[in-house]
Design an enzyme around this catalytic site. Structure first.
Site, PDB file in Angstrom:
ATOM      1  N   SER A 201      -7.634  12.819  -1.204  1.00 28.06           N
ATOM      2  CA  SER A 201      -7.003  13.334   0.006  1.00 28.06           C
ATOM      3  C   SER A 201      -7.517  14.744   0.308  1.00 28.06           C
ATOM      4  O   SER A 201      -8.722  14.940   0.477  1.00 28.06           O
ATOM      5  CB  SER A 201      -5.482  13.291  -0.157  1.00 28.06           C
TER       6      SER A 201
ATOM      7  N   HIS B 128      -2.734   4.926   0.393  1.00 30.23           N
ATOM      8  CA  HIS B 128      -3.392   6.229   0.269  1.00 30.23           C
ATOM      9  C   HIS B 128      -3.491   6.716  -1.176  1.00 30.23           C
ATOM     10  O   HIS B 128      -4.458   7.392  -1.529  1.00 30.23           O
ATOM     11  CB  HIS B 128      -2.606   7.256   1.098  1.00 30.23           C
TER      12      HIS B 128
END
Length: 283
Positions: A107, A259
């Site tokens: 991320s 994610h």
């Protein structure tokens, strides 16, 4: 295997703050592969807890808590720019005399890995980007301006409290059955320290935008991009665009994954990294 905790770790300070880091399978002055793990926004080394023991079978592993997250300092005076965070990672690598570096960034950590790859290509052998942030602009002027208000940190605190750790985890994990008390406690723990909300206020003010296409296209370090096809935070379209801009890159995606891939698919991510690094799993 030498694990963090079996020997005392010397403190590491830079820019007047102390940075928490963990070492696994570390041997001074060794030429073994070193995996440097960089976590994402609102996260910490905890997010790599399932991946670390797998990677440590094949080399040294260093994981750090980027300030103001995890156990690192939460200063109100530090400039929380990507450039400074990249410099922290570089300084720690040099402080520990690490070599044969494979950066692994998740991320926001992926964007910091890209900053490092651009600034210090001499230091990095390969880069692994897991659901990396990309193409985000600098915070809007109105938000930056608001961050100077005396009680803005309470707005951030209230926003995070309203969201709650469970809601945040549901947003980043596709397989909800993986969410348990240990996971919830691990991701909530750093936010029991009131200072983090002041630091996040400063971070909103300091963060640059992500690297633009013209700068990404100058990066020549081999890169592996790994994505969850159900990623709600950084959509797979961002990963495909990064793949297009990073001329020496490979792209892998997983169905029914979100994610937080280091939690959802640690074995798969580990196998992808080891293969990309050119390391035999038998080693």
């Amino acid at each position: 295997m030498k694990q963090q905790g079996q020997f005392p770790l010397p403190p590491f300070s830079i820019y007047g703050i102390t940075v928490h880091y963990e070492l696994y399978n570390y041997e001074p002055n060794s030429n073994k592969t070193t995996f440097v793990l960089i976590h994402g926004f609102l996260s910490s080394t905890f997010s790599y807890r399932r991946l670390i023991p797998l990677l440590a079978q094949h080399g040294a592993v260093v994981a750090l808590d980027l300030p103001p997250f995890g156990k690192s300092d939460k200063s109100k005076d530090f400039t929380y720019s990507y450039r400074n965070m990249a410099n922290i990672v570089v300084s720690l690598v040099e402080h520990l005399h690490l070599s044969n570096i494979i950066l692994v960034g998740h991320s926001m950590g992926g964007q910091i890995a890209l900053y490092i790859s651009k600034q210090r290509p001499d230091l990095v052998d390969k880069t692994v980007l897991i659901c990396s942030s990309g193409y985000l602009p600098k915070s809007h002027f109105s938000l930056v301006y608001s961050s100077y208000l005396p009680f803005f940190y309470l707005y951030i605190k209230n926003w995070l409290v309203r969201s709650g750790v469970l809601k945040n985890l549901l947003n980043v994990i596709h397989d909800r059955s993986l969410i348990d008390d240990e996971m919830m406690q691990g991701y909530a723990a750093p936010f029991f320290d009131e200072r983090i909300f002041h630091a996040l206020t400063r971070m909103i003010r300091d963060r640059e935008g992500d690297l633009p296409s013209c700068e990404l296209q100058q990066i020549e370090i081999p890169s592996l991009l790994i994505w969850g096809e159900e990623d709600k935070v950084v959509p797979i379209s961002v990963g495909k665009r990064l793949h297009s801009d990073l001329k020496n890159s490979r792209f892998i995606s997983y169905e029914k994954a979100g994610h937080l891939l280091p939690e959802e698919k640690p074995q798969h991510v580990y196998e992808n990294i080891v293969e990309f690094a050119g390391i035999s799993e038998a080693q």
